[in-house]
Enzyme design. Sequence first.
Site, PDB file in Angstrom:
ATOM      1  N   VAL A  12     -30.404  25.532  65.541  1.00 31.53           N
ATOM      2  CA  VAL A  12     -29.670  24.844  66.606  1.00 31.53           C
ATOM      3  C   VAL A  12     -29.055  25.847  67.576  1.00 31.53           C
ATOM      4  O   VAL A  12     -29.135  25.690  68.798  1.00 31.53           O
ATOM      5  CB  VAL A  12     -28.576  23.932  66.019  1.00 31.53           C
ATOM      6  CG1 VAL A  12     -27.672  23.364  67.121  1.00 31.53           C
ATOM      7  CG2 VAL A  12     -29.207  22.788  65.234  1.00 31.53           C
ATOM      8  N   THR A  87     -24.179  23.384  58.106  1.00 38.53           N
ATOM      9  CA  THR A  87     -23.292  22.508  57.326  1.00 38.53           C
ATOM     10  C   THR A  87     -24.109  21.931  56.174  1.00 38.53           C
ATOM     11  O   THR A  87     -24.405  20.728  56.155  1.00 38.53           O
ATOM     12  CB  THR A  87     -22.713  21.377  58.193  1.00 38.53           C
ATOM     13  OG1 THR A  87     -23.792  20.672  58.846  1.00 38.53           O
ATOM     14  CG2 THR A  87     -21.784  21.929  59.270  1.00 38.53           C
ATOM     15  N   THR A 122     -23.760  19.496  63.115  1.00 39.90           N
ATOM     16  CA  THR A 122     -23.545  18.129  62.648  1.00 39.90           C
ATOM     17  C   THR A 122     -22.428  18.150  61.608  1.00 39.90           C
ATOM     18  O   THR A 122     -22.566  18.761  60.554  1.00 39.90           O
ATOM     19  CB  THR A 122     -24.831  17.559  62.031  1.00 39.90           C
ATOM     20  OG1 THR A 122     -25.868  17.585  63.016  1.00 39.90           O
ATOM     21  CG2 THR A 122     -24.621  16.127  61.567  1.00 39.90           C
ATOM     22  N   PHE A 257     -40.974   6.147  65.275  1.00 35.60           N
ATOM     23  CA  PHE A 257     -40.587   6.172  63.864  1.00 35.60           C
ATOM     24  C   PHE A 257     -41.110   4.951  63.106  1.00 35.60           C
ATOM     25  O   PHE A 257     -40.515   4.525  62.125  1.00 35.60           O
ATOM     26  CB  PHE A 257     -39.066   6.296  63.714  1.00 35.60           C
ATOM     27  CG  PHE A 257     -38.535   7.604  64.208  1.00 35.60           C
ATOM     28  CD1 PHE A 257     -38.470   8.708  63.369  1.00 35.60           C
ATOM     29  CD2 PHE A 257     -38.141   7.768  65.523  1.00 35.60           C
ATOM     30  CE1 PHE A 257     -38.014   9.937  63.822  1.00 35.60           C
ATOM     31  CE2 PHE A 257     -37.686   8.984  65.993  1.00 35.60           C
ATOM     32  CZ  PHE A 257     -37.624  10.075  65.139  1.00 35.60           C
ATOM     33  N   CYS A 268     -32.498  17.411  58.679  1.00 36.25           N
ATOM     34  CA  CYS A 268     -31.539  16.454  59.249  1.00 36.25           C
ATOM     35  C   CYS A 268     -31.445  15.140  58.484  1.00 36.25           C
ATOM     36  O   CYS A 268     -30.377  14.794  57.968  1.00 36.25           O
ATOM     37  CB  CYS A 268     -31.888  16.171  60.704  1.00 36.25           C
ATOM     38  SG  CYS A 268     -31.645  17.586  61.791  1.00 36.25           S
ATOM     39  N   LYS A 271     -30.112  15.269  54.796  1.00 36.15           N
ATOM     40  CA  LYS A 271     -28.727  15.742  54.773  1.00 36.15           C
ATOM     41  C   LYS A 271     -27.781  14.734  55.412  1.00 36.15           C
ATOM     42  O   LYS A 271     -26.704  14.442  54.873  1.00 36.15           O
ATOM     43  CB  LYS A 271     -28.648  17.089  55.495  1.00 36.15           C
ATOM     44  CG  LYS A 271     -27.251  17.673  55.635  1.00 36.15           C
ATOM     45  CD  LYS A 271     -27.299  19.081  56.206  1.00 36.15           C
ATOM     46  CE  LYS A 271     -27.723  19.125  57.651  1.00 36.15           C
ATOM     47  NZ  LYS A 271     -26.665  18.666  58.575  1.00 36.15           N
ATOM     48  N   LYS A 331     -43.191  18.232  58.813  1.00 37.64           N
ATOM     49  CA  LYS A 331     -43.782  17.628  60.002  1.00 37.64           C
ATOM     50  C   LYS A 331     -44.529  18.717  60.748  1.00 37.64           C
ATOM     51  O   LYS A 331     -44.364  19.911  60.462  1.00 37.64           O
ATOM     52  CB  LYS A 331     -42.698  17.002  60.904  1.00 37.64           C
ATOM     53  CG  LYS A 331     -41.696  18.011  61.453  1.00 37.64           C
ATOM     54  CD  LYS A 331     -40.688  17.365  62.385  1.00 37.64           C
ATOM     55  CE  LYS A 331     -41.292  16.959  63.694  1.00 37.64           C
ATOM     56  NZ  LYS A 331     -40.273  16.516  64.676  1.00 37.64           N
TER      57      LYS A 331
END
Length: 447
Positions: A12, A87, A122, A257, A268, A271, A331
């Site tokens: 990030v 995190t 996040t 999706f 992501c 978590k 992915k």
Amino acid sequence: MANIAVVGSGYVGLVSGACLADFGNKVICMDNDEAKINALKEGGIPIYEPGLKDLVQKGCASSRLSFTTSLKEAVSSSEVIFIAVGTPPQDDGSADLQYVESVARGIAPFITSYKVIVDKSTVPVGTGRKVATWIKDEAKKKGITIADFDVVSNPEFLREGSAILDFTHPDRVVIGSESEKARNIMKNVYRVLYLNDTPYIETNLESAEMIKYASNAFLAMKITYINQIANLCEKVGANVKDVAKAMGRDGRIGSKFLHPGPGYGGSCFPKDTKALSKIAKDASSPISIIDIVIEENEKQKLKMVEKINLSFGGETSIKGKVFAILGLSFKPNTDDMREAPSLVILEELVKMGAVLHATDPAAMKEAKWRLKHIEASITYFDDIVECVKGSDAIVLLTEWNQYRTIDLRSLKKSMKGNRFFDFRNVYDPKTISSYGFEYVGVGLPSN
């Protein structure tokens, strides 16, 4: 434009820093990993992300992007400080804030002029308030007087593999703050997007923090839903591709999706769903649907193993069989294998005595250490043809573009068996069958 420090040069932080510099800001990325910073200064990129290397080189060449291991240098030279450290989940599913707290306390001595402290990581609802408290507490401990500062929540919505596009062409920019001064500074940071009519969502800290979790959990829920519909389709003779296409045409639902597969993975969704579940339980307002999503996603990975098992007639029939695994990352367009379905599926196959050939365009280095405990049963190949040669079955786990255009006729001739497990529904069953394969997809009627 703004002078910006980005603390944390991981996925990030590095993407954000490079893109913010490309917007015309002056950005300094800080990390305490000296080897990583030295590599970045020399043009090395520690992560696989399409287009990132060129963007970093462009930023460095223009002198708008630089790197340092000095927190003092980063903070002192900047008005806006982005906290973009990890995190990671703790055993109870909650987000570990030790790195965020460490940064907050670490920057306190260098707040000698007004600063905007931005939570880009996040983080659970309430973290922005904690960041302010940690900074003030550290200043008090050290007996120093610091200048005014404001804390802003500015969550990221980056998809691995398309992070640069997501950052430079976002659906929205979320700015959580009660300070008009801080909000205006953040608008200046994103001035390029503002001129392009990107929607801005201005709200308070808590709402901004919740937006990230609520968004990711909803998308994870959507994936789990279509996976369960796919499983039902198999039972009743329906075709999930047609079902998903029709659903996606509904403007209230949307087509994104709605692609069935072996379950979601990555850094992501697993978590963030667990963290949201913990936040909700701690607030005595549990979100049971998210708990089900977490549970069902793990089951979906095992269902893929069941498909393989049933196709071969049971575990005893799998022993000694050679499986060519196409794709290891969770992915395409990333080397990330965190929570990847491949980790579960490959381990289960090895437990049943399978021999594995594996290939991936980007994730093999990571696979070798994540799957080290079963390395005796895996041989890695750079070439698809060599990977498939002599195998009893192909298992397509990641829909890399390289796997959409393979020479099926040649692959079939090089194989010992004829089973093709397409767990991303990349291929048309009739086309695959015409080459002599026994095709197994997800949510498709039996041939």
